[in-house]
Design a protein around this motif. Structure first.
Motif, PDB file in Angstrom:
ATOM      1  N   PHE A  40      60.888  55.094  10.746  1.00 35.98           N
ATOM      2  CA  PHE A  40      60.212  55.844   9.685  1.00 35.98           C
ATOM      3  C   PHE A  40      59.747  54.861   8.616  1.00 35.98           C
ATOM      4  O   PHE A  40      60.461  53.902   8.292  1.00 35.98           O
ATOM      5  CB  PHE A  40      61.162  56.857   9.052  1.00 35.98           C
ATOM      6  N   PHE A  61      56.432  58.727  10.696  1.00 31.87           N
ATOM      7  CA  PHE A  61      57.261  58.419  11.855  1.00 31.87           C
ATOM      8  C   PHE A  61      56.403  57.770  12.928  1.00 31.87           C
ATOM      9  O   PHE A  61      55.336  58.284  13.287  1.00 31.87           O
ATOM     10  CB  PHE A  61      57.891  59.700  12.403  1.00 31.87           C
ATOM     11  N   SER A  72      57.670  60.649   4.743  1.00 27.64           N
ATOM     12  CA  SER A  72      57.563  59.370   5.456  1.00 27.64           C
ATOM     13  C   SER A  72      56.658  59.521   6.673  1.00 27.64           C
ATOM     14  O   SER A  72      56.323  60.633   7.087  1.00 27.64           O
ATOM     15  CB  SER A  72      58.942  58.871   5.889  1.00 27.64           C
TER      16      SER A  72
END
Length: 285
Positions: free
Chosen positions: A148, A58, A56
């Motif tokens: 995220f 951030f 992911s």
């Protein structure tokens, strides 16, 4: 002969707004480890135990988020996951429409990590385009949260792989340097696959036909076809596919050579039905 690879398009974030009380700078970091710096204005604070968030992106900004907009544009469908400060009523404070996942991550607060410093996770899906939300009931100095952005995983369905022998069809994710080419040829292998890592390979008949190659995808993709380099591959590639300038290898019963390179051609498809036909394909070539 031809190979078909389906590659999920890479997530791109743009036009990021990260509302916070201190207007701290905003950075984006891809999660590829077990910890990430929490805020641009707090060097010592860290989010950790990030196993479920690998891959992911951030969005790092102000240590204290505000109740104003959190927003960004995405080029593919995504799941946005917010990590909420577990010391407060995180369910009431999570953005509208976000659902608890049942998971949490850790927060290292200047070395004082403890059970009190868990950050429960809440998630919501967004389509490609603008993603926008607001945290609720955030007051100055008690509004800590992490954001995220996770690209949704590619799912292939309703696969049609036209071939002359009606061989079975299989799907394999590419995570190495070689893949078996056809379900009806045990010895044939495509190799040198560095540029295709993470794609899904549709394995079927050794000899594709001029009929439909088709499947449904849940996210935008790039379809890459590997064309037998011993023939006029540009004339035979499907309509609308463009040469990438790259090629992969083909091990033809141990006879790998420069003659057995497979040039690559690619075309982007939106989520939904992807369909194309190889051109000038005849049996056994």
């Amino acid at each position: 002969m031809a190979g078909v690879f389906v590659m999920e398009r890479s997530l791109v974030l743009s036009d990021i707004v990260s509302g916070g009380f201190r207007n701290a700078p905003v950075e984006v970091e891809e999660i590829d480890g077990e910890a990430v710096k929490f805020a641009t204005n707090r060097d010592a604070y860290v989010l950790n135990h990030l196993a479920s968030l690998q891959g992911s992106k951030f969005i790092r900004g102000d240590n204290h988020k505000s109740a104003g907009d959190q927003a960004f544009k995405v080029n593919v469908p995504v799941t946005v996951i917010v990590a909420m400060d577990g010391r407060y009523d995180h369910a009431a404070r999570a953005p509208e429409g976000f659902a608890a996942t049942g998971e949490s991550i850790g927060f290292d607060h200047s070395g004082r990590t403890s059970a009190e410093f868990r950050f429960p996770l809440y998630a919501k899906d967004f389509n490609a385009g603008l993603a926008k939300f607001q945290f609720r009931h955030f007051e100055d100095n008690d509004g800590m949260a992490g954001v995220f952005v996770m690209e949704r995983s590619l799912v292939l369905s309703d696969i049609v792989s036209g071939g002359f022998r009606n061989a079975p069809v299989e799907v394999e994710e590419i995570d190495g340097e070689a893949v078996k080419f056809a379900t009806n040829r045990d010895a044939y292998v495509l190799n040198h696959l560095a540029s295709l890592q993470g794609s899904k390979f549709i394995r079927g008949d050794n000899h594709k036909s001029a009929g439909d190659q088709a499947f449904k995808v849940n996210v935008p993709v790039t379809v890459i076809v590997a064309m037998d380099g011993r023939y006029d591959h540009a004339a035979r590639a499907p309509e609308g596919f463009a040469a990438t300038g790259e090629s992969i290898g083909f091990d033809h019963s141990g006879r790998t050579s420069a003659e057995f390179r497979f040039p690559l051609y690619a075309k982007d498809f939106n989520a939904g039905l992807a369909k194309f036909q190889f051109r000038h394909f005849e049996d056994n070539d």
